[in-house]
Design a protein around this motif. Structure first.
Motif, PDB file in Angstrom:
ATOM      1  N   HIS A  48       0.836  -1.205   0.000  1.00 53.11           N
ATOM      2  CA  HIS A  48       0.000   0.000   0.000  1.00 53.11           C
ATOM      3  C   HIS A  48       0.875   1.262   0.000  1.00 53.11           C
ATOM      4  CE1 HIS A  48      -4.162   1.813   1.155  1.00 53.11           C
ATOM      5  NE2 HIS A  48      -3.436   2.666   0.441  1.00 53.11           N
ATOM      6  N   HIS A  50       1.715   4.838  -2.410  1.00 48.08           N
ATOM      7  CA  HIS A  50       1.285   5.737  -3.490  1.00 48.08           C
ATOM      8  C   HIS A  50       2.493   6.438  -4.096  1.00 48.08           C
ATOM      9  CE1 HIS A  50      -3.055   5.401  -2.728  1.00 48.08           C
ATOM     10  NE2 HIS A  50      -2.685   5.178  -1.473  1.00 48.08           N
ATOM     11  N   HIS A  80      -4.153   5.249  -6.710  1.00 49.35           N
ATOM     12  CA  HIS A  80      -5.603   5.344  -6.912  1.00 49.35           C
ATOM     13  C   HIS A  80      -5.918   5.171  -8.389  1.00 49.35           C
ATOM     14  CE1 HIS A  80      -6.227   6.745  -2.826  1.00 49.35           C
ATOM     15  NE2 HIS A  80      -5.190   7.521  -2.980  1.00 49.35           N
ATOM     16  N   GLU A 103      -5.625   0.986  -6.035  1.00 47.89           N
ATOM     17  CA  GLU A 103      -6.584   1.239  -4.953  1.00 47.89           C
ATOM     18  C   GLU A 103      -7.820   1.875  -5.588  1.00 47.89           C
ATOM     19  OE1 GLU A 103      -5.232   3.770  -1.729  1.00 47.89           O
ATOM     20  OE2 GLU A 103      -6.978   3.241  -0.498  1.00 47.89           O
ATOM     21  N   ASP A 225       0.462   2.642   3.677  1.00 53.00           N
ATOM     22  CA  ASP A 225      -0.309   3.738   3.083  1.00 53.00           C
ATOM     23  C   ASP A 225       0.587   4.961   2.891  1.00 53.00           C
ATOM     24  OD1 ASP A 225      -2.496   4.928   1.952  1.00 53.00           O
ATOM     25  OD2 ASP A 225      -3.833   4.602   3.662  1.00 53.00           O
ATOM     26  N   HIS A 227       2.708   7.962   1.268  1.00 54.22           N
ATOM     27  CA  HIS A 227       2.576   8.954   0.207  1.00 54.22           C
ATOM     28  C   HIS A 227       3.859   9.772   0.076  1.00 54.22           C
ATOM     29  CE1 HIS A 227      -1.603   7.994   1.154  1.00 54.22           C
ATOM     30  NE2 HIS A 227      -1.954   8.521   0.005  1.00 54.22           N
ATOM     31  N   GLU A 235      -7.231  11.787  -1.093  1.00 54.30           N
ATOM     32  CA  GLU A 235      -7.849  11.229   0.099  1.00 54.30           C
ATOM     33  C   GLU A 235      -8.100  12.288   1.154  1.00 54.30           C
ATOM     34  OE1 GLU A 235      -6.094   7.762   1.706  1.00 54.30           O
ATOM     35  OE2 GLU A 235      -6.142   6.707  -0.195  1.00 54.30           O
TER      36      GLU A 235
HETATM   37 ZN   LIG Z   1      -4.061   4.595  -0.063  1.00 58.32          ZN
END
Ligand SMILES: [Zn+2]
Ligand SMILES: [Zn+2]
Length: 555
Positions: A48, A50, A80, A103, A225, A227, A235
């Motif tokens: 996960h 990005h 995404h 995602e 998650d 970034h 998000e």
């Molecule tokens: Zn995410």
């Protein structure tokens, strides 16, 4: 002179206190020299992540470099998207295998699809519809940040998922106090991974996962998650952890925790082959999580023996004969291995675990707890996936609806007289021949608005429990079957329609509110039935054809 000494003492004391109370301790280094075989087959990676392809801060090369610095062997990117971008082929960037997943935003939260080829149409809409699509395409569906503090991001669907994020770093920091965040922020400049780990607690999602596993097999993964710290338009506008670009860095996230896939043999260096091995391990649940910022490297061998058979972590056995559960792990001093049955602690061990189970049934997993773990309650240092005993609880794969409608419908009823409904800018024509209605349409191009085309038919006081339909598309797609009442409220559900034709049975009771709220009305109050193609599963400018081969109301 005396003053100088006192100042010096005060400064040193403050420095010591600062390091003791603010700078988190370095991870405990474990000696893996006696574990070379398992060590070589246990592959740590980040799941996960990005990149600049969506709302992340770094590109693939930067992310791979951060992962390499943190000692990881693979990264699963989850930018995404709607599944229509072809995933990049697995690729080694330096020593790190980069895997490309997606995602997907659904009406019921975010769903990560890994190991999935390109989708033939945009995936979206209801959670169960997206899971059905991911499954049909051969992907593996994981509920993302199920208990996020942000309600819009929470996973709320009850549909069966293949995997769940038992831990999500992004969800974890959001419930911390300002002072905890400030302390972590200061500690971050000294030890990044351990500073982020101070924000972890035992996630509520563990209980949710434990409630699911007796009914279905669900693989738990830990999601960084990540970034790369930039503000996050998709998000959470402007909501990076410390409000600063670049914090937390990918490397800091990667140093916090990892998913450790347990393979049959070490990685070969061949990207496609290794991707298959890692995805294979994740699909089977041969993967565990370790909080590397507390102690590393974590190694775990968790299996069961039933006669001559060896059952690995993630697998199940329905034998009612005696089985022996065994576990050994490389763990730090003071660590306590807990054997959990259906989420409840049933045994503890401070070394290897060996337990004979008579007529075993239930879901068994391991948690290893360490004394210095952060959080209230503390986060487990190591989380295994379960071994399942008893009948395979996995629900039967969804039966393709094709064929079922014909048997249920009985006598054929004449096709509905269909007419077109659409937004003003989209185009559609209806041709009817040989009792087959064909809608040829083009959704208006340009920006996303409320483009839609639909076949509609009107009813008056009809009494029925379900709608039976046999549809075909010119290519794979989804159609939303909807009912409308006199006051304009609508309820519906989307169905996959194959070019070869798909027959399906639509019970009124299973339709969900689309415009309006509450359960669907009695059939007598239904004034129209609609077969809708809109932007849920199609893009602006999309052209296609939808054929209605049979349609009937049934009781
Ligand atoms: Zn995410
Ligand atoms: Zn998300």
């Amino acid at each position: 002179m005396r003053r100088l000494i006192w100042t010096l003492v005060a400064v040193i004391t403050a420095g010591v206190l600062f390091f003791v109370y603010v700078v988190p301790p370095a991870p405990d280094r474990l000696d893996a020299s006696a574990w070379s075989d398992l060590g070589a087959r246990t592959v740590p990676g980040a799941y996960h992540v990005h990149s600049t392809r969506s709302d992340g801060h770094g590109d693939k090369a930067a992310i791979a470099a951060a992962a390499a610095a943190a000692g990881l062997k693979f990264v699963i990117l989850t930018d995404h998207g709607d599944g229509t971008r072809p995933p990049d082929a697995p690729e080694y960037v330096g020593p790190v295998l980069m895997l490309d997943a997606v995602e997907i935003s659904t009406d019921e939260g975010h769903l990560v699809a890994i190991d999935m080829p390109r989708a033939p149409y945009p995936l979206g809409g209801a959670g169960d519809a997206v899971i059905e699509d991911v499954t049909r395409l051969g992907g593996f569906a994981i509920a993302a940040h199920p208990d996020s503090q942000k309600p819009a991001l929470r996973w709320t669907s009850n549909a069966a998922v293949d995997g769940i994020e038992w831990l999500n770093l992004d969800s974890q920091w959001r419930d911390e106090s300002r002072s905890a965040l400030a302390l972590a922020g200061i500690g971050y400049f000294f030890r990044q991974g351990p500073a982020l780990a101070t924000l972890l607690d035992r996630p509520r999602t563990i209980a949710r996962w434990d409630a699911l596993t007796p009914k279905q097999r669900v693989v738990a993964l830990a999601a960084v998650d990540a970034h790369g710290g930039v503000g996050r338009p998709a998000e959470d506008p402007g909501g990076s952890l410390f409000g600063t670009v670049g914090i937390p860095s990918y490397e800091a996230s990667f140093r916090t925790f990892s998913n450790r896939a347990v393979l049959d043999r070490p990685l070969s260096g061949h990207a496609a082959e290794d991707a298959k091995a890692i995805y294979g391990a994740i699909r089977k649940g041969r993967v565990f999580t370790a909080i590397d910022a507390l102690a590393a490297p974590a190694l775990l061998d968790f299996w069961a023996e039933a006669g001559a058979a060896r059952i690995e972590m993630g697998e199940g056995v329905s034998s009612d004969s005696d089985v022996t559960l065994l576990a050994r792990a490389l763990m730090p001093a003071g660590a306590e291995m807990g054997l959990m049955k259906n989420g409840r602690l049933m045994a503890k061990s401070y070394g290897d675990m060996r337990r004979v189970l008579t007529g075993a049934e239930g879901v068994y997993r391991l948690e290893i707890r360490v004394p210095e773990a952060p959080g209230t309650p503390p986060v487990p240092w190591l989380m295994s996936n379960p071994i399942y005993f008893g009948p395979d609880p996995r629900p039967a794969p969804p039966v393709s609806a094709a064929g079922t409608a014909a048997t249920r419908t009985g006598a054929a009823i004449a096709p509905f007289p269909w007419r077109i409904e659409k937004d003003p800018a989209s185009r559609a024509i209806l041709r009817t021949s040989d009792r087959v209605a064909t809608l040829e349409y083009t959704l208006a191009a340009g920006s996303r608005g409320s483009q839609f085309v639909a076949l509609a038919t009107d009813l008056s006081q009809a009494s029925f429990r379900a709608i039976d339909l046999s549809l075909a598309g010119d290519r794979a797609g989804r159609v939303s079957v909807q009912i409308r009442s006199a006051d304009g409220k609508r309820w519906g559900r989307s169905y996959y329609v194959d070019p070869a034709g798909t027959a399906f049975h639509v019970p009124l009771s299973e339709l969900r509110p689309i415009a309006g709220t509450g359960p669907p009305p009695e059939s007598e109050a239904v004034t129209s039935i609609l077969l809708v193609v809109d932007l849920t599963n199609a893009s602006p400018g999309h052209s296609g054809a939808l054929r209605v081969m049979a349609s009937a109301l049934s009781n």
